[in-house]
Write a protein that holds these residues in place. Sequence first.
Motif, PDB file in Angstrom:
ATOM      1  N   ASN A  83     -68.787  77.337  -1.297  1.00  0.00           N
ATOM      2  CA  ASN A  83     -69.659  78.230  -0.533  1.00  0.00           C
ATOM      3  C   ASN A  83     -68.928  79.122   0.462  1.00  0.00           C
ATOM      4  O   ASN A  83     -69.566  79.714   1.327  1.00  0.00           O
ATOM      5  CB  ASN A  83     -70.767  77.445   0.184  1.00  0.00           C
ATOM      6  N   GLN A  84     -67.615  79.229   0.372  1.00  0.00           N
ATOM      7  CA  GLN A  84     -66.888  80.180   1.208  1.00  0.00           C
ATOM      8  C   GLN A  84     -66.948  81.561   0.563  1.00  0.00           C
ATOM      9  O   GLN A  84     -67.057  81.678  -0.660  1.00  0.00           O
ATOM     10  CB  GLN A  84     -65.417  79.778   1.370  1.00  0.00           C
ATOM     11  N   THR A  85     -66.851  82.609   1.362  1.00  0.00           N
ATOM     12  CA  THR A  85     -66.864  83.980   0.846  1.00  0.00           C
ATOM     13  C   THR A  85     -65.494  84.641   0.958  1.00  0.00           C
ATOM     14  O   THR A  85     -65.375  85.841   0.790  1.00  0.00           O
ATOM     15  CB  THR A  85     -67.912  84.830   1.592  1.00  0.00           C
ATOM     16  N   ALA A 129     -69.252  87.527  -1.236  1.00  0.00           N
ATOM     17  CA  ALA A 129     -70.594  86.954  -1.281  1.00  0.00           C
ATOM     18  C   ALA A 129     -71.190  87.001  -2.688  1.00  0.00           C
ATOM     19  O   ALA A 129     -72.166  86.312  -2.979  1.00  0.00           O
ATOM     20  CB  ALA A 129     -71.510  87.694  -0.309  1.00  0.00           C
ATOM     21  N   GLY A 130     -70.625  87.815  -3.553  1.00  0.00           N
ATOM     22  CA  GLY A 130     -71.109  87.900  -4.928  1.00  0.00           C
ATOM     23  C   GLY A 130     -72.292  88.809  -5.120  1.00  0.00           C
ATOM     24  O   GLY A 130     -72.950  88.764  -6.158  1.00  0.00           O
ATOM     25  N   THR A 131     -72.579  89.668  -4.143  1.00  0.00           N
ATOM     26  CA  THR A 131     -73.755  90.526  -4.237  1.00  0.00           C
ATOM     27  C   THR A 131     -73.487  91.844  -4.962  1.00  0.00           C
ATOM     28  O   THR A 131     -74.428  92.499  -5.383  1.00  0.00           O
ATOM     29  CB  THR A 131     -74.303  90.838  -2.835  1.00  0.00           C
ATOM     30  N   ALA A 132     -72.226  92.248  -5.107  1.00  0.00           N
ATOM     31  CA  ALA A 132     -71.885  93.496  -5.795  1.00  0.00           C
ATOM     32  C   ALA A 132     -71.125  93.168  -7.082  1.00  0.00           C
ATOM     33  O   ALA A 132     -69.948  92.832  -7.048  1.00  0.00           O
ATOM     34  CB  ALA A 132     -71.041  94.389  -4.888  1.00  0.00           C
ATOM     35  N   THR A 133     -71.817  93.248  -8.200  1.00  0.00           N
ATOM     36  CA  THR A 133     -71.221  92.889  -9.484  1.00  0.00           C
ATOM     37  C   THR A 133     -70.116  93.871  -9.862  1.00  0.00           C
ATOM     38  O   THR A 133     -70.285  95.081  -9.740  1.00  0.00           O
ATOM     39  CB  THR A 133     -72.295  92.882 -10.591  1.00  0.00           C
ATOM     40  N   ALA A 134     -68.993  93.326 -10.324  1.00  0.00           N
ATOM     41  CA  ALA A 134     -67.871  94.155 -10.759  1.00  0.00           C
ATOM     42  C   ALA A 134     -68.073  94.568 -12.204  1.00  0.00           C
ATOM     43  O   ALA A 134     -68.422  93.749 -13.049  1.00  0.00           O
ATOM     44  CB  ALA A 134     -66.563  93.384 -10.616  1.00  0.00           C
ATOM     45  N   ALA A 135     -67.876  95.827 -12.483  1.00  0.00           N
ATOM     46  CA  ALA A 135     -67.925  96.337 -13.852  1.00  0.00           C
ATOM     47  C   ALA A 135     -67.023  97.553 -13.912  1.00  0.00           C
ATOM     48  O   ALA A 135     -67.118  98.442 -13.076  1.00  0.00           O
ATOM     49  CB  ALA A 135     -69.339  96.692 -14.256  1.00  0.00           C
ATOM     50  N   GLY A 136     -66.138  97.569 -14.878  1.00  0.00           N
ATOM     51  CA  GLY A 136     -65.236  98.700 -15.015  1.00  0.00           C
ATOM     52  C   GLY A 136     -64.000  98.320 -15.785  1.00  0.00           C
ATOM     53  O   GLY A 136     -63.990  97.335 -16.526  1.00  0.00           O
ATOM     54  N   VAL A 137     -62.959  99.116 -15.600  1.00  0.00           N
ATOM     55  CA  VAL A 137     -61.720  98.895 -16.345  1.00  0.00           C
ATOM     56  C   VAL A 137     -60.515  98.920 -15.414  1.00  0.00           C
ATOM     57  O   VAL A 137     -60.566  99.469 -14.323  1.00  0.00           O
ATOM     58  CB  VAL A 137     -61.522  99.958 -17.448  1.00  0.00           C
TER      59      VAL A 137
END
Length: 156
Positions: A83-85, A129-137
Motif C-alpha cells: 500500500n505504499q505509493t 497511486a495507480g490512478t493514471a494508467t500508462a499506455a504508449g511506447v
Amino acid sequence: MSHRQQGFTIVELITVMVVIGVLSAVALPMLTSGGNGMAGAAFRNELASTLRYAQKSAVSHRRLVCANVTTSAVSLTIAQAANQTACDTQLQGPDGSEVASRDAAVTATGGLVGMIYFQPGGTISTNGAGTATAAGVINVTGQPAINIQGATGYVE
C-alpha cells in the motif's frame, strides 16, 4: 585409365556466391556501424525483459515496483511495504544482483520514458497511486517499439 577432374561445379560456385552475398548484405552493415544495430537490439530486449520482470515482481510480492527508464538505462526499485505509493528499495533479481540495464550507445525515447509504476494488481501506471494508467511506447534507436498497455499489464 580415366582421369577424374577435380574442382567445383558451377552450381557449387553460384551457391557460395549467393551465401557470401546474403552475409554481406545482412551482417556487414551491422558490423561496420560500430555494432549499434546489435547494441540497439540487445538493449531493447533487455529493456522489455526488465519491464516484464517489474510487472511480475509487483504481482508476486504484492507491492509497488517502480521502473526508472532513462534514454540509456533502466533500473527497478520496490516499495518496502504493501500500500505504499513510492518505491524505496533496490529490487534484486533472482540471483541477488541489481535489476538494471544500461547502454550509452543507444537512445530510448517515447512518452513512457521516465518513471513507470507497476501496481500489485498487475496494471501499469504513471503515478504511484495507480490512478493514471500508462499506455504508449518506448522506442529504442533502430528497433521496433516496446508497447505498454497499462490497463492489462501488457509489455511488448
